[in-house]
Motif scaffolding. Sequence first.
Motif, PDB file in Angstrom:
ATOM      1  N   GLY A  37       0.924  -1.460   0.266  1.00  0.00           N
ATOM      2  CA  GLY A  37      -0.813   0.329   0.198  1.00  0.00           C
ATOM      3  C   GLY A  37       0.957   0.960   0.156  1.00  0.00           C
ATOM      4  N   GLU A  38       0.739   2.471   0.784  1.00  0.00           N
ATOM      5  CA  GLU A  38       0.937   3.768   0.482  1.00  0.00           C
ATOM      6  C   GLU A  38       1.343   3.862   1.657  1.00  0.00           C
ATOM      7  N   ALA A  39       1.015   3.959   2.852  1.00  0.00           N
ATOM      8  CA  ALA A  39       1.534   4.517   4.304  1.00  0.00           C
ATOM      9  C   ALA A  39       0.249   4.769   5.035  1.00  0.00           C
ATOM     10  N   PRO A  40       0.715   4.901   5.913  1.00  0.00           N
ATOM     11  CA  PRO A  40      -0.041   4.590   7.390  1.00  0.00           C
ATOM     12  C   PRO A  40      -0.541   5.692   7.414  1.00  0.00           C
ATOM     13  N   GLY A  41      -2.077   5.728   7.731  1.00  0.00           N
ATOM     14  CA  GLY A  41      -2.971   6.996   8.526  1.00  0.00           C
ATOM     15  C   GLY A  41      -3.108   6.544   9.697  1.00  0.00           C
ATOM     16  N   GLU A  44      -3.783   3.500  12.282  1.00  0.00           N
ATOM     17  CA  GLU A  44      -2.592   2.117  11.337  1.00  0.00           C
ATOM     18  C   GLU A  44      -1.808   3.165  11.958  1.00  0.00           C
ATOM     19  N   PRO A  50      -0.879  -2.265   8.992  1.00  0.00           N
ATOM     20  CA  PRO A  50      -0.887  -1.611   7.920  1.00  0.00           C
ATOM     21  C   PRO A  50      -2.297  -1.845   7.861  1.00  0.00           C
ATOM     22  N   PHE A  51      -2.950  -1.642   7.522  1.00  0.00           N
ATOM     23  CA  PHE A  51      -4.354  -1.299   6.596  1.00  0.00           C
ATOM     24  C   PHE A  51      -5.673  -1.803   7.936  1.00  0.00           C
ATOM     25  N   ASN A  78       3.786  -1.517   3.415  1.00  0.00           N
ATOM     26  CA  ASN A  78       3.493  -0.239   2.686  1.00  0.00           C
ATOM     27  C   ASN A  78       4.808   0.911   2.079  1.00  0.00           C
ATOM     28  N   HIS A 152      -5.757   1.109  -4.861  1.00  0.00           N
ATOM     29  CA  HIS A 152      -6.192   1.825  -3.506  1.00  0.00           C
ATOM     30  C   HIS A 152      -7.501   1.213  -3.333  1.00  0.00           C
TER      31      HIS A 152
HETATM   32  N1  URA Z   1      -3.679   3.142   3.150  1.00  0.00           N
HETATM   33  C1  URA Z   1      -2.395   2.828   3.196  1.00  0.00           C
HETATM   34  O1  URA Z   1      -1.474   2.811   2.027  1.00  0.00           O
HETATM   35  N2  URA Z   1      -1.618   1.692   4.048  1.00  0.00           N
HETATM   36  C2  URA Z   1      -1.894   1.128   5.448  1.00  0.00           C
HETATM   37  O2  URA Z   1      -1.512   1.241   5.775  1.00  0.00           O
HETATM   38  C3  URA Z   1      -3.401   2.017   5.246  1.00  0.00           C
HETATM   39  C4  URA Z   1      -3.986   2.734   4.198  1.00  0.00           C
END
Ligand code: URA
Length: 189
Positions: A37-41, A44, A50-51, A78, A152
């Motif tokens: 994925g991209e990055a923690p929100g 997270e 993650p996610f 991520n 995503h």
């Molecule tokens: N979106 C992401 O790309 N990664 C996460 O861990 C949570 C949301």
Amino acid sequence: MELKQAVPACTACGLHKSRTQTVFGVGDEKADWLLVGEAPGAEEDRLGDPFVGQAGKLLDNMLAAIGLDRRTNVYIANVLKCRPPGNRNPEPGEVAKCTPFLLKQIELIQPKLIVAMGRFAAQTLLASDASIASLRGRLHRYAGVPLVVTYHPAYLLRNLPDKAKAWEDLVFARRTMQSLLDTRESASA
Ligand code: URA
């Protein structure tokens, strides 16, 4: 330094100042499937996995639909290990500093198939600036590992009609995995 110690100790970009904690990744470290994925929100960042927010629920449902579970034979990571404040997009400098961690994870896990979810995962691993729309639907490779591009999950929550395309991508990924496994079996028969 061990990767699992190096990530929480990282101060290579400004995101370390605003993070609650780093989000390393979750799942089976010997998995055939690696989802990126991209990055923690916010959730997270709070929980360290993650996610785990809304997008994560959708991801879990999508995995279940192809017979997968995040705890078994799947690893989720991520591009960025720290949350960008306010969930803004990762900046190029942040991606450049953080990508070596992801690449090392791929080297250690040795997945059979990578699913790049969203623009940042796809563009980073394919060293491309092409759109998701133009990258999905065919098999790519990262360092020799087959790679499938899809939307995503957070994007899908905002663009429900594209869920059907993400489903096609997952079916394509599952078919690709099956043929990778079949090829290996027939080679060892
Ligand atoms: N979106 C992401 O790309 N990664 C996460 O861990 C949570 C949301």
